[in-house]
Motif scaffolding. Structure first.
Motif, PDB file in Angstrom:
ATOM      1  N   UNK A 125      -3.195 -25.824   3.618  1.00 29.43           N
ATOM      2  CA  UNK A 125      -1.752 -25.924   3.062  1.00 29.43           C
ATOM      3  C   UNK A 125      -1.798 -27.025   1.926  1.00 29.43           C
ATOM      4  N   UNK A 126      -0.582 -27.090   1.355  1.00 26.12           N
ATOM      5  CA  UNK A 126      -0.302 -27.755   0.385  1.00 26.12           C
ATOM      6  C   UNK A 126       1.101 -27.990   0.226  1.00 26.12           C
ATOM      7  N   UNK A 127       1.871 -29.376   0.409  1.00 29.30           N
ATOM      8  CA  UNK A 127       2.978 -29.753   0.053  1.00 29.30           C
ATOM      9  C   UNK A 127       3.052 -30.578  -0.917  1.00 29.30           C
ATOM     10  N   UNK A 128       4.249 -30.762  -1.790  1.00 26.82           N
ATOM     11  CA  UNK A 128       4.692 -31.637  -2.826  1.00 26.82           C
ATOM     12  C   UNK A 128       5.960 -31.890  -3.261  1.00 26.82           C
ATOM     13  N   UNK A 129       6.093 -33.110  -3.652  1.00 25.30           N
ATOM     14  CA  UNK A 129       7.503 -33.551  -4.140  1.00 25.30           C
ATOM     15  C   UNK A 129       8.135 -32.652  -5.400  1.00 25.30           C
ATOM     16  N   UNK A 130       7.172 -32.281  -5.919  1.00 28.06           N
ATOM     17  CA  UNK A 130       7.597 -31.813  -7.473  1.00 28.06           C
ATOM     18  C   UNK A 130       8.701 -30.839  -7.655  1.00 28.06           C
ATOM     19  N   UNK A 131       9.761 -31.268  -8.481  1.00 24.41           N
ATOM     20  CA  UNK A 131      11.142 -30.831  -8.721  1.00 24.41           C
ATOM     21  C   UNK A 131      11.867 -30.890  -7.096  1.00 24.41           C
ATOM     22  N   UNK A 132      12.152 -29.994  -6.358  1.00 25.08           N
ATOM     23  CA  UNK A 132      12.801 -30.127  -5.059  1.00 25.08           C
ATOM     24  C   UNK A 132      11.972 -30.302  -4.104  1.00 25.08           C
ATOM     25  N   UNK A 133      10.649 -29.599  -4.188  1.00 25.20           N
ATOM     26  CA  UNK A 133       9.688 -29.619  -3.322  1.00 25.20           C
ATOM     27  C   UNK A 133       8.882 -28.181  -3.184  1.00 25.20           C
ATOM     28  N   UNK A 134       7.506 -28.276  -3.001  1.00 25.86           N
ATOM     29  CA  UNK A 134       6.602 -27.194  -2.717  1.00 25.86           C
ATOM     30  C   UNK A 134       5.975 -27.009  -1.596  1.00 25.86           C
ATOM     31  N   UNK A 135       5.924 -26.038  -0.870  1.00 21.13           N
ATOM     32  CA  UNK A 135       5.296 -25.624   0.429  1.00 21.13           C
ATOM     33  C   UNK A 135       4.389 -24.482   0.186  1.00 21.13           C
ATOM     34  N   UNK A 136       2.952 -24.655   0.509  1.00 16.26           N
ATOM     35  CA  UNK A 136       2.192 -23.318   0.332  1.00 16.26           C
ATOM     36  C   UNK A 136       1.194 -23.466   1.494  1.00 16.26           C
ATOM     37  N   UNK A 175      -9.381 -20.140   0.617  1.00 16.69           N
ATOM     38  CA  UNK A 175      -8.286 -20.785   0.709  1.00 16.69           C
ATOM     39  C   UNK A 175      -8.001 -22.090   0.347  1.00 16.69           C
ATOM     40  N   UNK A 176      -9.080 -22.970   0.760  1.00 16.84           N
ATOM     41  CA  UNK A 176      -8.996 -24.313   0.237  1.00 16.84           C
ATOM     42  C   UNK A 176      -9.126 -24.679  -1.213  1.00 16.84           C
ATOM     43  N   UNK A 177      -9.870 -23.742  -1.723  1.00 18.14           N
ATOM     44  CA  UNK A 177      -9.929 -24.017  -3.184  1.00 18.14           C
ATOM     45  C   UNK A 177      -8.699 -23.112  -3.864  1.00 18.14           C
ATOM     46  N   UNK A 178      -8.151 -22.514  -3.512  1.00 18.82           N
ATOM     47  CA  UNK A 178      -6.958 -21.891  -3.884  1.00 18.82           C
ATOM     48  C   UNK A 178      -5.637 -22.732  -3.944  1.00 18.82           C
ATOM     49  N   UNK A 179      -5.384 -23.437  -2.692  1.00 18.51           N
ATOM     50  CA  UNK A 179      -4.360 -24.401  -2.636  1.00 18.51           C
ATOM     51  C   UNK A 179      -4.899 -25.498  -3.255  1.00 18.51           C
ATOM     52  N   UNK A 180      -6.110 -26.046  -3.716  1.00 16.76           N
ATOM     53  CA  UNK A 180      -6.354 -27.128  -4.943  1.00 16.76           C
ATOM     54  C   UNK A 180      -5.969 -26.689  -6.010  1.00 16.76           C
ATOM     55  N   UNK A 181      -6.133 -25.530  -6.437  1.00 12.97           N
ATOM     56  CA  UNK A 181      -5.725 -25.068  -7.659  1.00 12.97           C
ATOM     57  C   UNK A 181      -4.338 -24.885  -7.938  1.00 12.97           C
ATOM     58  N   UNK A 222      13.459 -24.993   7.520  1.00 13.24           N
ATOM     59  CA  UNK A 222      12.307 -24.203   6.848  1.00 13.24           C
ATOM     60  C   UNK A 222      11.137 -23.958   7.763  1.00 13.24           C
ATOM     61  N   UNK A 223      10.695 -23.081   8.293  1.00 13.72           N
ATOM     62  CA  UNK A 223       9.535 -23.026   9.065  1.00 13.72           C
ATOM     63  C   UNK A 223       8.652 -22.116   8.400  1.00 13.72           C
ATOM     64  N   UNK A 224       7.490 -22.388   7.769  1.00 14.50           N
ATOM     65  CA  UNK A 224       6.580 -21.888   7.307  1.00 14.50           C
ATOM     66  C   UNK A 224       5.069 -22.118   7.817  1.00 14.50           C
ATOM     67  N   UNK A 225       4.525 -20.903   8.010  1.00 18.56           N
ATOM     68  CA  UNK A 225       3.135 -20.923   8.527  1.00 18.56           C
ATOM     69  C   UNK A 225       2.241 -19.826   8.397  1.00 18.56           C
ATOM     70  N   UNK A 226       0.932 -19.838   8.762  1.00 20.47           N
ATOM     71  CA  UNK A 226       0.003 -18.738   8.860  1.00 20.47           C
ATOM     72  C   UNK A 226       0.472 -17.935   9.930  1.00 20.47           C
ATOM     73  N   UNK A 227      -0.184 -16.662  10.079  1.00 20.72           N
ATOM     74  CA  UNK A 227       0.324 -15.893  11.169  1.00 20.72           C
ATOM     75  C   UNK A 227      -0.110 -16.370  12.350  1.00 20.72           C
ATOM     76  N   UNK A 228      -1.121 -17.288  12.516  1.00 22.46           N
ATOM     77  CA  UNK A 228      -1.546 -17.716  13.813  1.00 22.46           C
ATOM     78  C   UNK A 228      -0.090 -18.266  14.463  1.00 22.46           C
ATOM     79  N   UNK A 229       1.142 -19.007  13.707  1.00 21.67           N
ATOM     80  CA  UNK A 229       2.286 -19.230  14.426  1.00 21.67           C
ATOM     81  C   UNK A 229       3.123 -17.977  14.808  1.00 21.67           C
ATOM     82  N   UNK A 230       3.329 -17.035  13.813  1.00 24.07           N
ATOM     83  CA  UNK A 230       4.199 -15.863  13.874  1.00 24.07           C
ATOM     84  C   UNK A 230       3.495 -14.622  14.949  1.00 24.07           C
ATOM     85  N   UNK A 231       2.474 -14.852  15.034  1.00 24.84           N
ATOM     86  CA  UNK A 231       1.837 -13.488  15.908  1.00 24.84           C
ATOM     87  C   UNK A 231       1.973 -13.916  17.534  1.00 24.84           C
TER      88      UNK A 231
END
Length: 307
Positions: free
Chosen positions: A76-87, A106-112, A217-226
């Protein structure tokens, strides 16, 4: 187990994106820090007419019981950019059958995603475009589901997701908005892949919602929502003011449900609705298909606050 759509060769080694297991830290407004993995409140001057909005963020990750040593296959990745980014990106575990480490993609994808922030001229303030560019820059073999949510300071949350990572907005004690999962068939979600023929950013489900101060806001992988029902998410959040504690509580709840063979989880209910049945010995005893789904569990809780 999520299955990959295509087969491929073993990936070259790639440095891992480091993510914290639990955090709620102040976010800064400095553009030079946009690549750091941070969480919580940015600071800025107040708008006397309409307050600008941002997130306070808490995160928690619990790896699959069999993947604790390597930290699981979520990133996962979170940032303060603009109002905030969650990924969030969830690696497809089926690649392990091809001797591929499912966590690398997935780790390289989030780094990018992190590296590409801030280039508004190139459309990187659009989560769908950002997913496409991050995918194109990812060289590891594998595949992942992904969600990116970008908050503008005027309160508009823009979301793009491929697969079954999800996001929910809770307002005044009720689910006000939910993303919808995308799948080819049961337990085979849409996914970005290293293969030349796969889903792309063009297949992403794109949505937007106007947020209000006080929304959660609740964001997560399917491990949460399943493993956790909507009403359980709402109830759990009601007991916490601190976003880090809330994220940890939700992750622990999902983890406990995932290991409970008697819990009638969202996953088992969906399986039954798709025609899956309990093993014969359970059917003989009059038992139905139940149980949680052991998985990597990533939870990000964001509280919408004014700057």
């Amino acid at each position: 187990m999520k299955v990959p759509i295509f087969r491929a060769s073993v990936p070259k080694s790639h440095p891992l994106l480091i993510h914290s297991l639990s955090s709620a830290l102040p976010l800064t407004d400095e553009a030079s820090k946009k690549k750091r993995l941070l969480s919580c409140c940015a600071s800025s001057e107040l708008n006397p007419v309409r307050p600008e909005l941002t997130f306070c963020v808490g995160t928690h990750l619990i790896p699959h019981p069999n993947k604790v040593e390597k930290g699981g296959e979520d990133a996962f990745f979170v940032s303060s950019y603009n109002g905030g980014i969650i990924a969030v990106a969830d690696g497809v575990s089926g690649w392990a059958e091809q001797d591929v480490d499912p966590s690398l993609f997935p780790k390289e994808l989030m780094a990018n995603v992190s590296c590409l922030l801030g280039d508004e001229e190139q459309g990187n303030n659009n989560p769908q475009i950002l997913i496409g560019k991050a995918h194109a820059a990812t060289s590891s073999t594998g595949s992942a589901t992904v969600i990116v949510a970008m908050l503008e300071r005027n309160g508009i949350l823009k979301i793009a997701n491929v697969g079954d990572c999800g996001l929910k907005v809770i307002r005044e004690g009720k689910i006000n908005f939910s993303t919808s999962p995308q799948e080819h068939y049961f337990d085979c979600p849409y996914q970005l892949s290293s293969e030349s023929v796969s889903q792309t950013y063009l297949d992403a489900m794109v949505s937007s919602i106007e947020l209000m101060e006080g929304d959660t806001i609740v964001t997560g992988s399917d491990g949460l929502f399943d493993n956790v029902f909507d009403h359980e998410i709402v109830s759990a959040l009601a007991g916490y003011r601190d976003v880090a504690e809330a994220a940890k509580a939700l992750a622990n709840l999902a983890s406990n449900h995932s290991l409970d063979s008697n819990f009638d989880s969202p996953y088992s209910m969906e399986a039954r609705s798709r025609g899956f049945e309990a093993p014969l010995w359970k059917k003989i005893l009059g038992m139905k298909l139940t149980g949680g789904k052991p998985d990597d569990i990533t939870v990000i809780v964001g509280q919408v606050v004014s700057l």
